[in-house]
Design a protein around this motif. Structure first.
Motif, PDB file in Angstrom:
ATOM      1  N   GLY A  12       0.808  -1.214   0.000  1.00 35.54           N
ATOM      2  CA  GLY A  12       0.000   0.000   0.000  1.00 35.54           C
ATOM      3  C   GLY A  12       0.834   1.254   0.000  1.00 35.54           C
ATOM      4  O   GLY A  12       0.349   2.336  -0.339  1.00 35.54           O
ATOM      5  N   GLY A  13       2.119   1.142   0.392  1.00 34.01           N
ATOM      6  CA  GLY A  13       2.996   2.303   0.413  1.00 34.01           C
ATOM      7  C   GLY A  13       2.639   3.279   1.518  1.00 34.01           C
ATOM      8  O   GLY A  13       1.782   3.027   2.366  1.00 34.01           O
ATOM      9  N   PHE A  14       3.323   4.420   1.506  1.00 34.64           N
ATOM     10  CA  PHE A  14       3.079   5.466   2.512  1.00 34.64           C
ATOM     11  C   PHE A  14       3.163   6.831   1.849  1.00 34.64           C
ATOM     12  O   PHE A  14       4.183   7.164   1.271  1.00 34.64           O
ATOM     13  CB  PHE A  14       4.107   5.359   3.642  1.00 34.64           C
ATOM     14  CG  PHE A  14       4.000   6.457   4.653  1.00 34.64           C
ATOM     15  CD1 PHE A  14       2.851   6.591   5.420  1.00 34.64           C
ATOM     16  CD2 PHE A  14       5.034   7.372   4.829  1.00 34.64           C
ATOM     17  CE1 PHE A  14       2.727   7.622   6.343  1.00 34.64           C
ATOM     18  CE2 PHE A  14       4.922   8.394   5.756  1.00 34.64           C
ATOM     19  CZ  PHE A  14       3.780   8.517   6.518  1.00 34.64           C
ATOM     20  N   PRO A  15       2.072   7.636   1.897  1.00 39.70           N
ATOM     21  CA  PRO A  15       0.786   7.299   2.523  1.00 39.70           C
ATOM     22  C   PRO A  15       0.004   6.284   1.686  1.00 39.70           C
ATOM     23  O   PRO A  15       0.132   6.272   0.457  1.00 39.70           O
ATOM     24  CB  PRO A  15       0.056   8.640   2.557  1.00 39.70           C
ATOM     25  CG  PRO A  15       0.625   9.407   1.399  1.00 39.70           C
ATOM     26  CD  PRO A  15       2.066   8.995   1.310  1.00 39.70           C
ATOM     27  N   ASN A  23      -0.515   9.052  10.580  1.00 37.84           N
ATOM     28  CA  ASN A  23       0.671   9.148   9.739  1.00 37.84           C
ATOM     29  C   ASN A  23       0.339   9.586   8.318  1.00 37.84           C
ATOM     30  O   ASN A  23       0.965  10.496   7.770  1.00 37.84           O
ATOM     31  CB  ASN A  23       1.379   7.794   9.687  1.00 37.84           C
ATOM     32  CG  ASN A  23       2.148   7.470  10.953  1.00 37.84           C
ATOM     33  OD1 ASN A  23       2.377   8.324  11.799  1.00 37.84           O
ATOM     34  ND2 ASN A  23       2.546   6.214  11.091  1.00 37.84           N
ATOM     35  N   CYS A  24      -0.634   8.913   7.710  1.00 39.52           N
ATOM     36  CA  CYS A  24      -0.968   9.218   6.315  1.00 39.52           C
ATOM     37  C   CYS A  24      -1.522  10.637   6.173  1.00 39.52           C
ATOM     38  O   CYS A  24      -1.147  11.373   5.249  1.00 39.52           O
ATOM     39  CB  CYS A  24      -1.958   8.190   5.776  1.00 39.52           C
ATOM     40  SG  CYS A  24      -1.261   6.543   5.553  1.00 39.52           S
ATOM     41  N   ALA A  25      -2.422  11.015   7.083  1.00 41.86           N
ATOM     42  CA  ALA A  25      -2.985  12.365   7.040  1.00 41.86           C
ATOM     43  C   ALA A  25      -1.889  13.406   7.251  1.00 41.86           C
ATOM     44  O   ALA A  25      -1.853  14.448   6.586  1.00 41.86           O
ATOM     45  CB  ALA A  25      -4.074  12.510   8.100  1.00 41.86           C
ATOM     46  N   GLY A  26      -0.972  13.111   8.177  1.00 44.97           N
ATOM     47  CA  GLY A  26       0.080  14.064   8.491  1.00 44.97           C
ATOM     48  C   GLY A  26       1.071  14.276   7.369  1.00 44.97           C
ATOM     49  O   GLY A  26       1.504  15.399   7.101  1.00 44.97           O
TER      50      GLY A  26
END
Length: 317
Positions: A12-15, A23-26
């Motif tokens: 899925g990776g990041f974000p 984490n993803c939102a940030g």
């Protein structure tokens, strides 16, 4: 021996495209001290010109664009990728094969278990037979103990790859998901036969068995599973009913977690004791707090001498 981390995130990776965790939102908003990451893969070379791609991530085209060493430079049609080696048949480690369909037949190294999945339940090999095709080279994990049959890849001079059996799970799509077998998941001891220096690579590691412990103690660099911080991380955040162990991963925290395992490698009395050994986490899930550079968890890793892999990281052994 040269190693490039092409991708350092879990599936899925990041974000992650559909995730709104802290984490993803940030990282999307720029309020978190974190760096975006693609799905895990590394490349290994002896001369810096020809490389073995270890796992073919769905992000492989972006990874090639970001890595000049893998780009064409010697002919009209060319690649720095001499072969592909697979650790397992997980979607985030194999579907990038489809992006490599142009050109000559692709040398592919994997176990019989993985090859079977790629010909049946996830039939990438039959699909690729209509394009470049693949030449399968079997990685054997039964020999002098659980996985001691080393291979050398033509064109990758001076580098030896030894697969080790790992106790883990086949992919969810596999018919033997509930009956794990030898070769579903491997670790790799990668050695420079000239210098004697080595890397142990295991992005999916759920249990430290004797052959794994021995390889980790031998290696000058340990590049291993950093998926989750806590055993119940996904459950606690409300994203899944499965624990880290259910998904075949050893979390970092806890008495028997990865931090404790890595600390034990340099414990007094080990032979040989390698105080210079690098210890690096890879395959980091988007929920893991170590992605936040300013987190307490990241600071704790630093105190233990443990690094966090990032896309483009280079390791020379």
């Amino acid at each position: 021996m040269k190693i490039i981390v092409l991708g350092s995130a879990a599936g899925g990776g990041f974000p992650q495209w559909n995730c709104n965790c802290r984490n993803c939102a940030g990282v999307r908003s720029g309020t978190l001290a974190a760096t975006a990451r693609t799905q895990s893969s590394i490349a290994v070379s002896g001369d810096g010109n020809d490389w073995v791609l270890i796992n073919a991530s769905p992000d492989i085209l972006a990874q090639i664009r970001a890595t000049p060493a893998l780009q064409p430079s010697r002919a009209k049609r060319d690649s720095g990728i001499a072969a592909v080696m697979l650790m397992d048949a997980q979607i985030d480690h194999v579907t990038g094969l489809l992006m490599l369909r142009e050109g000559r037949p692709l040398p592919l190294y994997c176990t019989a278990s993985v090859w079977n999945d790629l010909n049946t339940s996830l039939p990438l090999a039959p699909v690729l037979s209509h394009y470049c095709g693949v030449h399968w080279h079997a990685l054997h994990t039964i020999g002098d103990g659980p996985g001691m049959q080393a291979v050398q890849v033509p064109g990758i001079d001076g580098i030896r790859f030894t697969p080790l059996v790992l106790s883990s799970k086949a992919p969810p799509y596999s018919p033997h998901r509930a009956q794990p077998g030898i070769g579903d998941n491997i670790g790799l001891l990668i050695e420079d036969t000239g210098s004697g220096r080595s890397l142990f690579y295991a992005p999916g590691l759920g249990m430290i068995e004797p052959q794994v412990d021995a390889a980790m103690r031998q290696a000058d660099c340990v590049l291993v599973d950093g998926t989750f911080w806590r055993a119940d991380e996904m459950i606690e955040l409300g994203f899944s009913s499965k624990s880290a162990a259910d998904m075949g991963h050893l979390p970092q925290s806890g008495e028997a977690g990865m931090i404790a395992v890595l600390d034990s490698l340099d414990a007094h009395g080990d032979a040989p004791r390698r105080t210079e050994r690098r210890k690096i986490l890879i395959h980091i899930n988007n929920t893991n707090p170590i992605l936040d550079d300013d987190s307490a968890q990241r600071a704790l890793l630093a105190r233990h001498g443990i690094e966090v892999a990032f896309d483009g990281m280079e390791i020379v052994l």
